[in-house]
Design an enzyme around this catalytic site. Structure first.
Site, PDB file in Angstrom:
ATOM      1  N   HIS A 112       7.030  10.453  -5.421  1.00 16.35           N
ATOM      2  CA  HIS A 112       6.264   9.884  -4.317  1.00 16.35           C
ATOM      3  C   HIS A 112       5.683   8.556  -4.778  1.00 16.35           C
ATOM      4  O   HIS A 112       5.166   8.438  -5.892  1.00 16.35           O
ATOM      5  CB  HIS A 112       5.157  10.846  -3.910  1.00 16.35           C
ATOM      6  CG  HIS A 112       4.171  10.262  -2.961  1.00 16.35           C
ATOM      7  ND1 HIS A 112       4.547   9.585  -1.812  1.00 16.35           N
ATOM      8  CD2 HIS A 112       2.805  10.231  -2.989  1.00 16.35           C
ATOM      9  CE1 HIS A 112       3.472   9.180  -1.179  1.00 16.35           C
ATOM     10  NE2 HIS A 112       2.401   9.555  -1.867  1.00 16.35           N
ATOM     11  N   CYS A 150       1.544  13.430   2.289  1.00 15.80           N
ATOM     12  CA  CYS A 150       2.541  12.767   1.440  1.00 15.80           C
ATOM     13  C   CYS A 150       3.545  13.736   0.829  1.00 15.80           C
ATOM     14  O   CYS A 150       4.605  13.317   0.359  1.00 15.80           O
ATOM     15  CB  CYS A 150       1.845  11.974   0.334  1.00 15.80           C
ATOM     16  SG  CYS A 150       0.778  10.649   0.949  1.00 15.80           S
ATOM     17  N   ASN A 181       2.601   2.797  -0.240  1.00 16.25           N
ATOM     18  CA  ASN A 181       2.676   4.245  -0.041  1.00 16.25           C
ATOM     19  C   ASN A 181       3.053   4.517   1.411  1.00 16.25           C
ATOM     20  O   ASN A 181       2.239   4.326   2.314  1.00 16.25           O
ATOM     21  CB  ASN A 181       1.323   4.879  -0.377  1.00 16.25           C
ATOM     22  CG  ASN A 181       1.316   6.388  -0.223  1.00 16.25           C
ATOM     23  OD1 ASN A 181       2.252   6.984   0.293  1.00 16.25           O
ATOM     24  ND2 ASN A 181       0.223   7.005  -0.666  1.00 16.25           N
TER      25      ASN A 181
END
Length: 326
Positions: A253, A117, A283
């Site tokens: 994020h 990520c 996500n």
């Protein structure tokens, strides 16, 4: 050659057509979840899922074209393509090379980065260094993921969290004295492999011979997230002689709304100054920050001259922050 600074000349994003809601997931036999359960813990309402045969390079290409269009840039300006992904089309050629071929770019270089990520933050740091070194003047930085291919759809602790999508920025190298202080100011990257097993894909070509699926110790990840992200944010601001009050926008994020809200509070930023897409995108790993950037520049929230702070944490553990003046 004059010293160059990387300007964010254009942003772009792309989401697969299919949107999968929490209610649809709750209807799946054996999953034992609900819209309320997912929203209360994550803030997620829905996520997008790639169509059969739709790959990370397909999504990345669409995002890259949008970024080039916003920048008013021709493919001939692209010297390098950096792709952050955990779900490449293949081990090789790289997803970046596949996108290069689909764009019709026949010069420069292309490669993938793997930092889960945090991949987009890492890719920004590498692209900035390449531009400052004079090795490239036009760089596409792309985050693209098809996490739906590496999820255990019977595990409600992971499958409800992720979505597919792609985001991109086109960075243009401009003489520093001509930028008016705009551009990428600095990127700060970190990793600590001691915590690799708390967020992991439990397979790979070099170990099990298969792809594997995402496994996560959610509480452990949450525990590390806020402290490590806060430290990276303070590091970025201190490196540039800036404070929390100087930040116009936080683009974090998009993993969990609770983490996003906690970071906003640490920066003394109201939620209205934090770009949030997790409710609609879930996500999307390395794609989450560039997707959020694309949305916030397209709708006019992020404007020329705004100081934008980006931060992410992911498997590795990896984490980092980038500070940019748009």
């Amino acid at each position: 050659m004059p010293a160059l600074r990387a300007l964010v000349a254009g942003t772009g994003g792309y989401l697969p057509e299919r949107s999968l809601t929490n209610d649809e997931l709750a209807a799946w036999k054996g999953l034992e979840t609900s819209d309320a359960w997912i929203r209360e813990r994550t803030g997620i309402r829905c996520r997008h899922v790639a169509a059969e045969g739709e790959t990370a390079s397909d999504l990345g290409l669409r995002a890259a074209l949008a970024a080039l269009a916003q920048a008013g840039a021709a493919v001939e300006e692209v010297d390098a393509i950096l792709v952050a992904t955990s779900t490449p089309d293949s081990a090789f050629p790289s997803t970046a090379a596949r996108i290069q071929g689909k764009l019709g770019v026949t010069r420069g270089f292309a490669f993938d980065l793997a930092a889960a990520c945090t991949g987009f933050i890492y890719a920004l740091g590498v692209a900035d260094a390449l531009i400052r070194a004079g090795q490239a003047r036009g760089v596409l930085v792309i985050g693209t993921e098809v996490y739906s291919r590496i999820l255990d759809w019977t595990d409600r602790g992971t499958c409800v969290l992720f979505g597919d999508g792609a985001g991109a920025v086109f960075l243009r190298g401009v003489a520093a004295e001509e930028t008016g202080g705009r551009g990428l100011l600095s990127t700060h990257m970190h990793a600590d492999g001691r915590f690799g097993d708390i967020l992991v894909v439990d397979g790979g070509a070099g170990s099990t011979g298969g792809t594997g699926v995402v496994r996560m110790a959610g509480r452990e990840v949450f525990k590390h997230a806020v402290t490590k992200l806060a430290a990276a944010v303070d590091e970025a601001l201190a490196a540039n002689g800036l404070g929390h009050a100087d930040v116009a926008w936080l683009v974090p994020h998009q993993a969990n709304l609770r983490i996003i809200e906690a970071m906003g509070k640490k920066l003394h930023l109201p939620l209205e100054r934090v770009v949030v897409t997790v409710d609609r995108h879930a996500n999307t790993s390395a794609a989450s920050i560039p997707l959020a950037l694309a949305e916030a520049t397209r709708d006019g929230r992020i404007r020329r001259g705004d100081l934008v702070l980006m931060e992410a944490i992911g498997g590795g553990l990896t984490w980092g922050a980038t500070l940019a003046r748009f």
